[in-house]
Design an enzyme around this catalytic site. Structure first.
Site, PDB file in Angstrom:
ATOM      1  N   ILE B  14       0.742  -1.156   0.097  1.00 44.45           N
ATOM      2  CA  ILE B  14       0.059   0.025  -0.101  1.00 44.45           C
ATOM      3  C   ILE B  14       0.820   1.213   0.055  1.00 44.45           C
ATOM      4  O   ILE B  14       1.765   1.562   1.193  1.00 44.45           O
ATOM      5  CB  ILE B  14      -1.032   0.060   1.404  1.00 44.45           C
ATOM      6  N   GLY B  15       0.719   1.948  -1.126  1.00 42.04           N
ATOM      7  CA  GLY B  15       1.335   3.104  -1.319  1.00 42.04           C
ATOM      8  C   GLY B  15       0.551   4.494  -0.830  1.00 42.04           C
ATOM      9  O   GLY B  15      -0.328   4.290  -0.201  1.00 42.04           O
ATOM     10  N   ASN B  16       1.224   5.557  -1.066  1.00 38.23           N
ATOM     11  CA  ASN B  16       0.433   6.881  -0.751  1.00 38.23           C
ATOM     12  C   ASN B  16      -0.598   7.066  -1.617  1.00 38.23           C
ATOM     13  O   ASN B  16      -1.687   7.566  -1.199  1.00 38.23           O
ATOM     14  CB  ASN B  16       1.480   7.990  -0.771  1.00 38.23           C
ATOM     15  N   TYR B  76      18.093   0.890   8.516  1.00 37.66           N
ATOM     16  CA  TYR B  76      18.130   2.202   9.273  1.00 37.66           C
ATOM     17  C   TYR B  76      16.825   2.449   9.743  1.00 37.66           C
ATOM     18  O   TYR B  76      15.744   2.012   9.193  1.00 37.66           O
ATOM     19  CB  TYR B  76      19.007   3.431   8.571  1.00 37.66           C
ATOM     20  N   VAL B  81       9.115   0.852   4.912  1.00 36.60           N
ATOM     21  CA  VAL B  81       8.838  -0.616   4.951  1.00 36.60           C
ATOM     22  C   VAL B  81       8.801  -1.267   3.495  1.00 36.60           C
ATOM     23  O   VAL B  81       9.351  -2.552   3.369  1.00 36.60           O
ATOM     24  CB  VAL B  81       7.442  -1.287   5.755  1.00 36.60           C
ATOM     25  N   ASP B  82       8.534  -0.421   2.598  1.00 40.05           N
ATOM     26  CA  ASP B  82       8.450  -0.917   1.097  1.00 40.05           C
ATOM     27  C   ASP B  82       9.709  -0.981   0.688  1.00 40.05           C
ATOM     28  O   ASP B  82      10.138  -2.061  -0.041  1.00 40.05           O
ATOM     29  CB  ASP B  82       7.602   0.131   0.071  1.00 40.05           C
ATOM     30  N   ARG B  83      10.832  -0.358   1.031  1.00 42.12           N
ATOM     31  CA  ARG B  83      12.108  -0.554   0.690  1.00 42.12           C
ATOM     32  C   ARG B  83      12.713  -1.521   1.424  1.00 42.12           C
ATOM     33  O   ARG B  83      13.475  -2.301   0.729  1.00 42.12           O
ATOM     34  CB  ARG B  83      13.063   0.900   0.816  1.00 42.12           C
ATOM     35  N   ASP B  97      13.653   1.161  -7.362  1.00 37.50           N
ATOM     36  CA  ASP B  97      12.319   1.334  -7.361  1.00 37.50           C
ATOM     37  C   ASP B  97      12.050   2.991  -7.867  1.00 37.50           C
ATOM     38  O   ASP B  97      12.233   3.691  -7.362  1.00 37.50           O
ATOM     39  CB  ASP B  97      11.506   1.222  -5.987  1.00 37.50           C
ATOM     40  N   SER B 100       7.374   8.026  -7.967  1.00 34.83           N
ATOM     41  CA  SER B 100       7.171   9.243  -7.791  1.00 34.83           C
ATOM     42  C   SER B 100       8.800   9.615  -7.336  1.00 34.83           C
ATOM     43  O   SER B 100       9.137  10.946  -7.903  1.00 34.83           O
ATOM     44  CB  SER B 100       6.250   9.668  -6.802  1.00 34.83           C
TER      45      SER B 100
END
Lengths: 219, 219
Positions: B14-16, B76, B81-83, B97, B100
């Site tokens: 789930i992205g922005n 870090y 969390v997507d990265r 990736d 945007s």
């Protein structure tokens, strides 16, 4: 005598917001109003990318637009006069003008070989801000480029600076690197043996004017 | 049996703005409303960077947020969390990736080594537009990177694409290059032997869930 006289003549580089004036020793950066008030009655040779300002200069100053005297072998049709002039300052090199945009131009034996355009540092930071609040950071100016970073601020700063650097290094070969423009000094600091010269464009103007005079004498 | 079952379970990233859902075969890209209407009653494991959407998901779906099961050695603190998930998809590689924003992450023997962030292609073009009307161009998508260009449109396109490429090549060494995201396929085309995989993040999720289960069994 002619060459000597040119050394002390005022030269101006008129950009979209500022008028940069060179007296042979130092460069002053003025708003158009200030520049016209202070130097309008003096003989000034100038180049300009600021078309809207042209009518005022004609009406209120004795300045001479010498843009049409500036040409470099290999120039392209829509190449800005400021970039053409910059590329005339030395016969070999990469010329990096780091202002609101960053232009990188390659010159070999006096001929223009092509170049590319990047957004300026401030424009780059602005574009991250547009994407997400999370990416709204200031530039980490004391960035260490020898290791991959682990914070958002550093990862953005690295993205900006290391990508500019990687592409310049790719085209550098053994050429001298000449930096100019507002962020030129800062960026030059990330390169070995880079030269920062605030007056680079004026060296190009002097050479263009001299070449134009010599052509006039020959003809 | 457990591993097999996971293969067919629905996963969501789930992205922005979008909800990306993977059924083990293909990825669909939906608006939150569509995703909730179509899949809300189905078992879905998801990761999310969209904090504002969290309350709705809790109230209107049976989905499970597995973000806290996703960890990679060397991550870090503020790493999205997507990265983290993307970096779990393969044990070695550069993970790009291109959405945007463009994130570039380096993974060696299953450990995160750092990375950097660039504006996405559309954000980059927007930042030129902000600087000057003269720089308002569309991307030249069939750009030849083997020579320096001589038109404004190509010099801007070269600036964007060649600078992204130069910095990735610098960090590539002998690692595989994995691209994902909306512009991933386009950018991959400028590299030799680059892999474009729309489902990269879901491979990372599957591995994270499997690792978390195995940990559960061991404990």
């Amino acid at each position: 005598m002619r060459g000597k006289k040119l050394e002390y003549q005022l030269l101006a580089d008129i950009g979209n917001s500022r008028v940069h004036i060179y007296d042979g020793k130092e460069v002053v950066h003025l708003l158009p109003d200030e520049a016209i008030a202070k130097f309008g009655t003096k003989k000034v040779n100038y180049i300009s990318v600021n078309t809207p300002l042209e009518a005022r200069i004609k009406a209120e100053t004795v300045w001479e637009n010498v843009s049409n005297k500036v040409h470099i072998t290999g120039e392209y049709k829509t190449m800005g006069v400021d970039r053409r002039t910059l590329c005339l300052s030395h016969d070999n090199g990469l010329f990096i003008d780091a202002g609101s945009a960053i232009t990188v131009d390659v010159v070999e034996r006096g001929a223009y070989k092509g170049g590319y355009i990047l957004p300026g540092l401030s424009a780059m930071l602005g574009s991250y801000r547009q994407i997400s609040d999370v990416l709204d950071v200031t530039l980490e100016r004391s960035l260490d480029l020898t290791r991959l970073p682990l914070t958002t601020k550093e990862q953005i700063s690295y993205g900006i600076i290391a990508s500019i650097k990687a592409l310049i290094e790719k085209h550098r070969e053994n050429k001298p690197l000449y930096f100019t423009g507002g962020d030129g000094d800062f960026l030059a600091g990330f390169f070995q043996d880079a030269i920062y010269d605030e007056a680079l464009v004026f060296h190009g103007m002097k050479r263009a004017l001299r070449a134009s005079e010599e052509l006039g004498i020959r003809n």
